[in-house]
Design a protein around this motif. Structure first.
Motif, mmCIF file in Angstrom:
data_model
loop_
_atom_site.group_PDB
_atom_site.id
_atom_site.type_symbol
_atom_site.label_atom_id
_atom_site.label_comp_id
_atom_site.label_asym_id
_atom_site.label_seq_id
_atom_site.Cartn_x
_atom_site.Cartn_y
_atom_site.Cartn_z
ATOM 1 N N PHE A 31 -6.547 -5.751 5.843
ATOM 2 C CA PHE A 31 -5.324 -5.727 5.045
ATOM 3 C C PHE A 31 -4.181 -5.033 5.772
ATOM 4 N N LYS A 32 -4.483 -4.115 6.664
ATOM 5 C CA LYS A 32 -3.457 -3.528 7.521
ATOM 6 C C LYS A 32 -2.870 -4.635 8.409
ATOM 7 N N PHE A 33 -3.747 -5.422 9.009
ATOM 8 C CA PHE A 33 -3.323 -6.532 9.871
ATOM 9 C C PHE A 33 -2.506 -7.549 9.068
ATOM 10 N N PHE A 34 -2.977 -7.908 7.886
ATOM 11 C CA PHE A 34 -2.257 -8.864 7.041
ATOM 12 C C PHE A 34 -0.880 -8.316 6.650
ATOM 13 N N GLY A 35 -0.807 -7.037 6.314
ATOM 14 C CA GLY A 35 0.481 -6.411 5.984
ATOM 15 C C GLY A 35 1.438 -6.436 7.159
ATOM 16 N N ILE A 36 0.906 -6.185 8.354
ATOM 17 C CA ILE A 36 1.737 -6.250 9.565
ATOM 18 C C ILE A 36 2.270 -7.662 9.752
ATOM 19 N N ALA A 37 1.428 -8.660 9.542
ATOM 20 C CA ALA A 37 1.851 -10.060 9.721
ATOM 21 C C ALA A 37 2.982 -10.418 8.758
ATOM 22 N N VAL A 38 2.854 -10.046 7.506
ATOM 23 C CA VAL A 38 3.903 -10.347 6.520
ATOM 24 C C VAL A 38 5.191 -9.612 6.885
ATOM 25 N N ALA A 39 5.071 -8.331 7.235
ATOM 26 C CA ALA A 39 6.253 -7.542 7.590
ATOM 27 C C ALA A 39 6.900 -8.048 8.875
ATOM 28 N N GLU A 51 4.480 -3.715 4.795
ATOM 29 C CA GLU A 51 3.191 -3.592 5.484
ATOM 30 C C GLU A 51 2.214 -2.703 4.719
ATOM 31 N N ASN A 52 2.686 -1.533 4.330
ATOM 32 C CA ASN A 52 1.803 -0.585 3.669
ATOM 33 C C ASN A 52 1.652 -0.869 2.180
ATOM 34 N N GLY A 53 2.566 -1.639 1.616
ATOM 35 C CA GLY A 53 2.402 -2.086 0.234
ATOM 36 C C GLY A 53 1.212 -3.016 0.095
ATOM 37 N N VAL A 54 1.036 -3.897 1.075
ATOM 38 C CA VAL A 54 -0.127 -4.795 1.069
ATOM 39 C C VAL A 54 -1.410 -3.967 1.133
ATOM 40 N N LEU A 55 -1.441 -2.988 2.033
ATOM 41 C CA LEU A 55 -2.622 -2.132 2.169
ATOM 42 C C LEU A 55 -2.851 -1.309 0.904
ATOM 43 N N TYR A 56 -1.780 -0.818 0.308
ATOM 44 C CA TYR A 56 -1.886 -0.023 -0.915
ATOM 45 C C TYR A 56 -2.506 -0.843 -2.051
ATOM 46 N N VAL A 57 -2.014 -2.065 -2.235
ATOM 47 C CA VAL A 57 -2.540 -2.929 -3.302
ATOM 48 C C VAL A 57 -4.020 -3.234 -3.060
ATOM 49 N N ALA A 58 -4.375 -3.536 -1.818
ATOM 50 C CA ALA A 58 -5.782 -3.839 -1.512
ATOM 51 C C ALA A 58 -6.668 -2.618 -1.745
ATOM 52 N N THR A 59 -6.183 -1.443 -1.324
ATOM 53 C CA THR A 59 -6.995 -0.234 -1.412
ATOM 54 C C THR A 59 -7.096 0.297 -2.840
ATOM 55 N N TYR A 60 -5.938 0.479 -3.483
ATOM 56 C CA TYR A 60 -5.934 1.126 -4.790
ATOM 57 C C TYR A 60 -5.919 0.138 -5.948
ATOM 58 N N GLY A 61 -5.478 -1.068 -5.705
ATOM 59 C CA GLY A 61 -5.474 -2.075 -6.760
ATOM 60 C C GLY A 61 -6.810 -2.786 -6.892
ATOM 61 N N PHE A 62 -7.439 -3.063 -5.748
ATOM 62 C CA PHE A 62 -8.698 -3.814 -5.751
ATOM 63 C C PHE A 62 -9.895 -2.977 -5.284
ATOM 64 N N GLY A 63 -9.659 -1.779 -4.795
ATOM 65 C CA GLY A 63 -10.752 -0.924 -4.347
ATOM 66 C C GLY A 63 -11.357 -1.338 -3.018
ATOM 67 N N TRP A 64 -10.637 -2.125 -2.238
ATOM 68 C CA TRP A 64 -11.125 -2.568 -0.929
ATOM 69 C C TRP A 64 -10.719 -1.529 0.117
ATOM 70 N N ASP A 65 -11.603 -0.590 0.374
ATOM 71 C CA ASP A 65 -11.226 0.492 1.282
ATOM 72 C C ASP A 65 -12.261 0.813 2.349
ATOM 73 N N SER A 66 -13.137 -0.120 2.638
ATOM 74 C CA SER A 66 -14.040 0.098 3.776
ATOM 75 C C SER A 66 -13.197 0.012 5.052
ATOM 76 N N PRO A 67 -13.686 0.562 6.161
ATOM 77 C CA PRO A 67 -12.909 0.462 7.399
ATOM 78 C C PRO A 67 -12.557 -0.986 7.773
ATOM 79 N N LEU A 68 -13.487 -1.905 7.598
ATOM 80 C CA LEU A 68 -13.210 -3.309 7.924
ATOM 81 C C LEU A 68 -12.140 -3.881 6.992
ATOM 82 N N GLN A 69 -12.287 -3.650 5.702
ATOM 83 C CA GLN A 69 -11.300 -4.156 4.734
ATOM 84 C C GLN A 69 -9.929 -3.543 4.986
#
Length: 179
Positions: free
Chosen positions: A133-141, A111-129
Motif C-alpha cells: 500500500f505504500k507502493f500503491f500510494g506512491i504510484a497514485v501520488a 501517498e500516506n492517505g492510501v497507507l493510512y486507510v489500508a492500515t487503520y481502515g482495513f487493518g492491513w498492517d503486516s510488513p508486506l501489506q
C-alpha cells in the motif's frame, strides 16, 4: 486580408513547421523518462528509508512512511532540478521551492492517505501489506506530482521561433509597405 487592404494578402501564411507534433511527443517522452529515472531512484529511497525506520524504531507505520516520504522529497527535488528539469526556467527559485513543497505536501497526503486507510481502515498492517500500500500510494501520488511539477513548478521556457529572413522584428512582410 490585412486591415485596410482591399486585395489579397501579398504573402501566403507560412505552413506549420513539419514535425511539430512529433517533436512535442519526443520532448514529452524524454521528460517522462527523466522524471521516471529520478522518481524510480526516489521510490527506492522512499521504500528503503520506510523499511529501515520500521525496523529500527517503534514508530507507527504511517509516521515511518511520512519520514521516508520527506527524505524522498528532498532527494527528488535535487534530481528534478539538476537532472530532469535542468533546462527549465531557473528564475524565481523561491517561487519554485514554495510550489515544489506545496505540491509535494499534497503528494505526501495522497501517498500516506492510501497507507493510512489500508492500515487503520482495513487493518492491513503486516510488513508486506504496508509495502504494497505504500507502493500503491506512491504510484497514485506520482501521477499528481508529474502533472503539478511540470505545469507549475518546473515551467518550460518559451520556445523561440526563428525569425524569417527579411521579416522585421514584430512584423510580417504582409504589413510592410513596399516603396
Amino acid at each position: 486580408m490585412g486591415h485596410g487592404s482591399s486585395g489579397p494578402p501579398t504573402t501566403a501564411p507560412a505552413p506549420a513547421p513539419r514535425g511539430t507534433v512529433r517533436e512535442r511527443i519526443d520532448r514529452l517522452v524524454r521528460e517522462v523518462v527523466k522524471f521516471g529515472a529520478v522518481g524510480g531512484v526516489g521510490l527506492l529511497v522512499n521504500l528503503l528509508v520506510f523499511n529501515l525506520v520500521r525496523q529500527v524504531t517503534d514508530l507507527q507505520v504511517v509516521r515511518a512512511s511520512v519520514i521516508a516520504t520527506v527524505v524522498a522529497i528532498v532527494f527528488n527535488y535535487i534530481g528534478f532540478r539538476y537532472f530532469a528539469y535542468r533546462d527549465r526556467d531557473k528564475s524565481g527559485r523561491t517561487r519554485e521551492m514554495s510550489l515544489f513543497l506545496l505540491f509535494s505536501a499534497i503528494g505526501l497526503v495522497i501517498e500516506n492517505g492510501v497507507l493510512y486507510v489500508a492500515t487503520y481502515g482495513f487493518g492491513w498492517d503486516s510488513p508486506l501489506q504496508s509495502n504494497i500500500f505504500k507502493f500503491f500510494g506512491i504510484a497514485v501520488a506520482t501521477l499528481f506530482r508529474f502533472w503539478s511539477y511540470r505545469t507549475w513548478v518546473f515551467r518550460a521556457l518559451p520556445v523561440r521561433e526563428p525569425v524569417a529572413q527579411g521579416t522585421p522584428p514584430g512584423g510580417s512582410r504582409a504589413t510592410q509597405r513596399v516603396p
